[in-house]
Design a protein around this motif. Structure first.
Motif, PDB file in Angstrom:
ATOM      1  N   PHE A 217      36.955  32.145   0.898  1.00  0.00           N
ATOM      2  CA  PHE A 217      37.086  31.793   2.317  1.00  0.00           C
ATOM      3  C   PHE A 217      35.687  31.690   2.911  1.00  0.00           C
ATOM      4  O   PHE A 217      34.983  32.682   3.055  1.00  0.00           O
ATOM      5  N   TRP A 218      35.276  30.454   3.243  1.00  0.00           N
ATOM      6  CA  TRP A 218      33.922  30.170   3.710  1.00  0.00           C
ATOM      7  C   TRP A 218      33.905  29.713   5.166  1.00  0.00           C
ATOM      8  O   TRP A 218      34.796  28.990   5.610  1.00  0.00           O
ATOM      9  N   LYS A 219      32.873  30.112   5.864  1.00  0.00           N
ATOM     10  CA  LYS A 219      32.534  29.493   7.146  1.00  0.00           C
ATOM     11  C   LYS A 219      31.324  28.597   6.907  1.00  0.00           C
ATOM     12  O   LYS A 219      30.333  29.030   6.305  1.00  0.00           O
ATOM     13  N   LEU A 220      31.400  27.359   7.379  1.00  0.00           N
ATOM     14  CA  LEU A 220      30.261  26.437   7.325  1.00  0.00           C
ATOM     15  C   LEU A 220      29.635  26.389   8.709  1.00  0.00           C
ATOM     16  O   LEU A 220      30.310  26.064   9.690  1.00  0.00           O
ATOM     17  N   PHE A 400      28.180  29.571   4.638  1.00  0.00           N
ATOM     18  CA  PHE A 400      27.157  28.650   4.157  1.00  0.00           C
ATOM     19  C   PHE A 400      26.459  28.087   5.385  1.00  0.00           C
ATOM     20  O   PHE A 400      27.064  27.401   6.198  1.00  0.00           O
ATOM     21  N   GLN A 401      25.190  28.429   5.504  1.00  0.00           N
ATOM     22  CA  GLN A 401      24.439  28.133   6.727  1.00  0.00           C
ATOM     23  C   GLN A 401      23.395  27.053   6.472  1.00  0.00           C
ATOM     24  O   GLN A 401      22.562  27.183   5.568  1.00  0.00           O
ATOM     25  N   LEU A 402      23.465  25.974   7.263  1.00  0.00           N
ATOM     26  CA  LEU A 402      22.481  24.901   7.185  1.00  0.00           C
ATOM     27  C   LEU A 402      21.403  25.137   8.233  1.00  0.00           C
ATOM     28  O   LEU A 402      21.702  25.355   9.404  1.00  0.00           O
ATOM     29  N   SER A 403      20.154  25.102   7.791  1.00  0.00           N
ATOM     30  CA  SER A 403      19.020  25.327   8.696  1.00  0.00           C
ATOM     31  C   SER A 403      18.122  24.102   8.676  1.00  0.00           C
ATOM     32  O   SER A 403      17.553  23.755   7.627  1.00  0.00           O
ATOM     33  N   GLY A 408      14.557  17.975   5.878  1.00  0.00           N
ATOM     34  CA  GLY A 408      16.012  17.976   5.825  1.00  0.00           C
ATOM     35  C   GLY A 408      16.555  19.395   5.810  1.00  0.00           C
ATOM     36  O   GLY A 408      15.837  20.349   5.488  1.00  0.00           O
ATOM     37  N   SER A 409      17.815  19.555   6.151  1.00  0.00           N
ATOM     38  CA  SER A 409      18.391  20.896   6.251  1.00  0.00           C
ATOM     39  C   SER A 409      18.492  21.578   4.890  1.00  0.00           C
ATOM     40  O   SER A 409      18.865  20.970   3.888  1.00  0.00           O
ATOM     41  N   LEU A 410      18.152  22.856   4.902  1.00  0.00           N
ATOM     42  CA  LEU A 410      18.287  23.715   3.727  1.00  0.00           C
ATOM     43  C   LEU A 410      19.568  24.523   3.868  1.00  0.00           C
ATOM     44  O   LEU A 410      20.000  24.849   4.976  1.00  0.00           O
ATOM     45  N   GLY A 411      20.193  24.866   2.745  1.00  0.00           N
ATOM     46  CA  GLY A 411      21.425  25.630   2.789  1.00  0.00           C
ATOM     47  C   GLY A 411      21.262  26.985   2.150  1.00  0.00           C
ATOM     48  O   GLY A 411      20.579  27.138   1.139  1.00  0.00           O
ATOM     49  N   VAL A 412      21.901  27.989   2.766  1.00  0.00           N
ATOM     50  CA  VAL A 412      21.851  29.333   2.197  1.00  0.00           C
ATOM     51  C   VAL A 412      23.245  29.950   2.275  1.00  0.00           C
ATOM     52  O   VAL A 412      23.961  29.791   3.266  1.00  0.00           O
ATOM     53  N   SER A 413      23.657  30.647   1.207  1.00  0.00           N
ATOM     54  CA  SER A 413      24.950  31.327   1.151  1.00  0.00           C
ATOM     55  C   SER A 413      24.770  32.782   1.568  1.00  0.00           C
ATOM     56  O   SER A 413      23.896  33.487   1.062  1.00  0.00           O
ATOM     57  N   ILE A 414      25.641  33.227   2.490  1.00  0.00           N
ATOM     58  CA  ILE A 414      25.564  34.580   3.034  1.00  0.00           C
ATOM     59  C   ILE A 414      26.892  35.286   2.803  1.00  0.00           C
ATOM     60  O   ILE A 414      27.926  34.816   3.296  1.00  0.00           O
ATOM     61  N   PRO A 415      26.922  36.404   2.071  1.00  0.00           N
ATOM     62  CA  PRO A 415      28.194  37.112   1.891  1.00  0.00           C
ATOM     63  C   PRO A 415      28.577  37.879   3.158  1.00  0.00           C
ATOM     64  O   PRO A 415      27.718  38.488   3.819  1.00  0.00           O
ATOM     65  N   HIS A 416      29.859  37.849   3.506  1.00  0.00           N
ATOM     66  CA  HIS A 416      30.357  38.581   4.672  1.00  0.00           C
ATOM     67  C   HIS A 416      31.128  39.824   4.254  1.00  0.00           C
ATOM     68  O   HIS A 416      31.347  40.717   5.037  1.00  0.00           O
ATOM     69  N   GLY A 417      31.631  39.829   3.050  1.00  0.00           N
ATOM     70  CA  GLY A 417      32.461  40.955   2.619  1.00  0.00           C
ATOM     71  C   GLY A 417      33.735  40.421   2.001  1.00  0.00           C
ATOM     72  O   GLY A 417      33.885  39.229   1.741  1.00  0.00           O
ATOM     73  N   THR A 418      34.694  41.282   1.745  1.00  0.00           N
ATOM     74  CA  THR A 418      35.960  40.901   1.129  1.00  0.00           C
ATOM     75  C   THR A 418      37.081  41.127   2.105  1.00  0.00           C
ATOM     76  O   THR A 418      36.928  41.783   3.137  1.00  0.00           O
ATOM     77  N   PHE A 419      38.279  40.593   1.756  1.00  0.00           N
ATOM     78  CA  PHE A 419      39.446  40.754   2.630  1.00  0.00           C
ATOM     79  C   PHE A 419      39.858  42.211   2.694  1.00  0.00           C
ATOM     80  O   PHE A 419      39.778  42.928   1.725  1.00  0.00           O
TER      81      PHE A 419
END
Length: 419
Positions: A217-220, A400-403, A408-419
């Motif tokens: 489950f991702w937030k973009l 997944f955060q675009l900066s 051009g925008s760079l992408g980085v994956s950030i963990p939030h935790g589990t359900f």
């Protein structure tokens, strides 16, 4: 022209409020409620998504560049923040006495919201402001007169209305099982390696890497113009810029023989712009069942098993008593819920919810978020949830955060935790 700052008004609306007619009456000087009679002979302007859409249509169909006459860039190619900045500048050229703002912060990232809020605070010293808002967080600090628009009735308020307890939005029934499982045996749903995208001299994405696995489950996220829409179009198969890139979707290497439809069979997708495609007389039952056939409308006679599945989904959101109602008669919040279910009914390996809470009031947005959380927790579907707003009840595992950067925008994956 002089006026009292206390004449600024905030009108709280929900997805049952019939604000379009009230706004039209005020701007035309007809049938104006007593609370707004002071505006009768004044000149007004409307700042809204609908007004912006009209300008985009004029530019696309008739090549009339009202808002972008000083630039070669089209409105459609601009970010939401750039479009709204252009609209406000255009409206102010006519020097209106008052501005009607309808959900002005929708589709804006945090930085753009702050910039627009600062601009409106300065304008409030010169122009009268009528703010129609669905989300309590969008209230402007200089407004102290409040109303609630219930259907067509304007109700004065002494205080800012409270939001209902979020616990009341919990969905207690389990999500229905799919009629049949879409076979998928790969360890990855999406894999992007060093993806770069440019349009002309503008570099949009720079060496973006992203892996999405089954059930995640991702937030973009990312500011306006950072490339979120471009990235989604690389995944859902509609962007020719994806060819020649190292992109693997559902086990297919992009450009190696798969068709767009091969991909879409295993994908659910909802963005609010899709709602305009369903203007016919579609019942809620048929709307949901049409998701099984990937059709706009239902052109086959549904069987008992299809109707039973639709009933289970409608029971989940407490709308089974409306199964025969026409989709176009629903309020906006109900439409978003139905469209989310339609996209999910097959339990696709990947579900994309692109701004599913845009334009909704606080309660409706919380219900959509609760549905997304539940679908993520009780299925094997990987979900991408896109939103400019911080939805406090959203329980994503990763972001997944675009900066944006010069290259051009760079992408980085950030963990939030589990359900």
């Amino acid at each position: 022209m002089s006026f009292k700052p206390t004449e600024h008004r905030a009108i709280f609306i929900n997805n049952q409020s019939q604000c379009d007619q009230l706004i039209e009456d005020i701007l035309n000087g007809l049938h104006i409620p007593a609370e707004f009679k002071y505006l009768k002979d004044l000149k007004g302007a409307l700042f809204s998504k609908g007004a912006l859409d009209d300008f985009i249509e004029e530019e696309e169909i008739h090549d009339q560049k009202w808002l972008t006459s000083n630039t070669e860039q089209s409105l459609k190619s601009m970010s939401s923040g750039e479009r709204k900045k252009a609209l406000l500048a255009y409206l102010l050229q006519s020097d209106p006495d008052y501005l009607i703002l309808l959900n002005p912060f929708d589709n804006l990232d945090s930085e753009s919201q702050i910039g627009l809020k600062e601009r409106l605070i300065k304008l409030s010293k010169k122009k009268q402001i009528l703010l129609f808002l669905s989300r309590k967080a969008d209230l402007l600090p200089f407004i102290s007169n409040f109303y609630f628009l219930k259907d067509k009735q304007l109700i004065p308020l002494h205080l800012v209305p409270e939001i209902e307890n979020p616990s009341s939005y919990e969905l207690t029934k389990p999500i229905p099982k799919p009629l049949e499982r879409i076979p998928y045996e790969h360890s990855q749903i999406v894999q992007l390696k060093n993806v770069c995208v440019s349009y002309g001299s503008s570099q949009i994405l720079d060496k973006v890497n992203w892996v999405i696995r089954p059930g995640e489950f991702w937030k973009l996220s990312g500011p306006n113009g950072s490339g979120k829409s471009t990235l989604l179009s690389m995944i859902n198969g509609d962007n020719p810029k994806a060819y020649g890139q190292d992109i693997n979707i559902f086990g297919y290497q992009k450009g190696k023989g798969e068709s767009v439809w091969d991909l879409k069979k295993s994908m659910g997708y909802f963005t609010p712009a899709m709602i305009d495609r369903f203007k016919g007389y579609h019942s809620l039952e048929n709307m949901i069942i049409s998701g099984l056939f990937d059709s706009i409308g239902l052109y086959v006679k549904p069987g008992n098993v299809h109707q039973r599945l639709a009933k289970e989904w409608l029971e989940l959101i407490g709308m089974d008593h409306k199964k025969d109602k026409y989709f176009h008669t629903l309020n906006l919040g109900e439409k978003h819920l139905i469209m989310c279910i339609r996209a999910m009914i097959k339990h696709p390996p990947l579900l994309i919810l692109d701004e599913p809470t845009a334009g909704l009031d606080d309660k409706s947005a919380a219900l959509v978020v609760a549905l997304a959380n539940k679908m993520a927790q009780e299925s094997e579907t990987a979900i991408i949830f896109v939103s400019h707003r911080e939805e406090p009840l959203l329980k994503t595992q990763y972001e997944f955060q675009l900066s944006p950067a010069e290259s051009g925008s760079l992408g980085v994956s950030i963990p939030h935790g589990t359900f």
